[in-house]
Design an enzyme around this catalytic site. Structure first.
Site, short mmCIF file in Angstrom:
data_model
loop_
_atom_site.label_atom_id
_atom_site.label_comp_id
_atom_site.label_asym_id
_atom_site.label_seq_id
_atom_site.Cartn_x
_atom_site.Cartn_y
_atom_site.Cartn_z
N ASP A 296 0.80 -1.27 -0.08
CA ASP A 296 0.05 0.07 0.26
C ASP A 296 0.97 1.30 0.05
O ASP A 296 1.96 1.41 0.87
CB ASP A 296 -0.75 -0.13 1.35
CG ASP A 296 -2.01 0.96 1.03
OD1 ASP A 296 -3.02 0.74 0.25
OD2 ASP A 296 -1.70 2.12 1.97
N GLU B 21 -4.75 2.56 -4.00
CA GLU B 21 -3.37 2.49 -4.05
C GLU B 21 -2.65 1.22 -3.41
O GLU B 21 -1.77 1.13 -3.07
CB GLU B 21 -2.93 3.50 -3.13
CG GLU B 21 -2.87 3.43 -1.77
CD GLU B 21 -4.54 4.02 -1.24
OE1 GLU B 21 -4.57 3.99 0.14
OE2 GLU B 21 -5.32 4.15 -2.14
#
Length: 170
Positions: free
Chosen positions: A33, A76
């Protein structure tokens, strides 16, 4: 980003798990992430956020083997599938990726806390009694542990506990 999505990752994971069980080898997963991505978008705008996503995707893709799969699974979030890779080697790969992204000048990086774009990574290896969803869930749990511990780090999930620092990162 041009990366495979969650659907393609699921197909490849199922295929690699079958292959892994036939050959009695290991398979590992990295859940990744981008740290503070909302801050980047809020500060620099979505076009810069999109450019940062592309930069991270390219960095991940170029740093792994051709047999590995890098997929974008959400906003993301990325997953790297590492066939024929045990937990210790997966930890080394994860740390290499973390360092590479931290050291790469990426769009919006200077506006991020710490002045650079960073990633957090959770690591897990397939257990004999689990399926792809299980190993992905454990990698994801380790990722969230990395976030809680301050971001820009690698955390491994093994035998029901998250460990930091991960074993054998040198």
């Amino acid at each position: 980003t041009g990366l495979p999505n969650r659907r393609l990752l699921a197909r490849r994971l199922d295929h690699e798990i079958d292959r892994t069980r036939r050959s009695n080898k290991s398979i590992s997963i990295l859940a990744i992430d981008i740290d503070m991505f909302k801050h980047l978008n809020d500060t620099c705008g979505h076009p810069t956020g999109d450019a940062a996503l592309r930069g991270v995707a390219e960095g991940l893709l170029h740093a792994v083997r051709r047999v590995d799969t890098v997929a974008r699974v959400g906003g993301e979030e990325f997953v790297v599938l590492l066939p024929e890779t045990d937990l210790a080697e997966a930890c080394r790969v994860a740390e290499k990726l973390r360092q590479q992204i931290e050291e790469t000048p990426l769009p919006g990086g200077p506006t991020q806390p710490g002045g650079k774009l960073t990633i957090s990574i959770g690591v897990a290896s397939l257990r004999a009694d689990e399926d792809g969803a299980g190993v992905l869930a454990r990698a994801d749990e380790a990722l969230y542990s990395a976030k809680r511990r301050g971001r820009n780090r690698v955390v491994v999930f093994e035998e029901g506990v998250t460990m930091f620092p991960p074993p054998d990162i040198k």
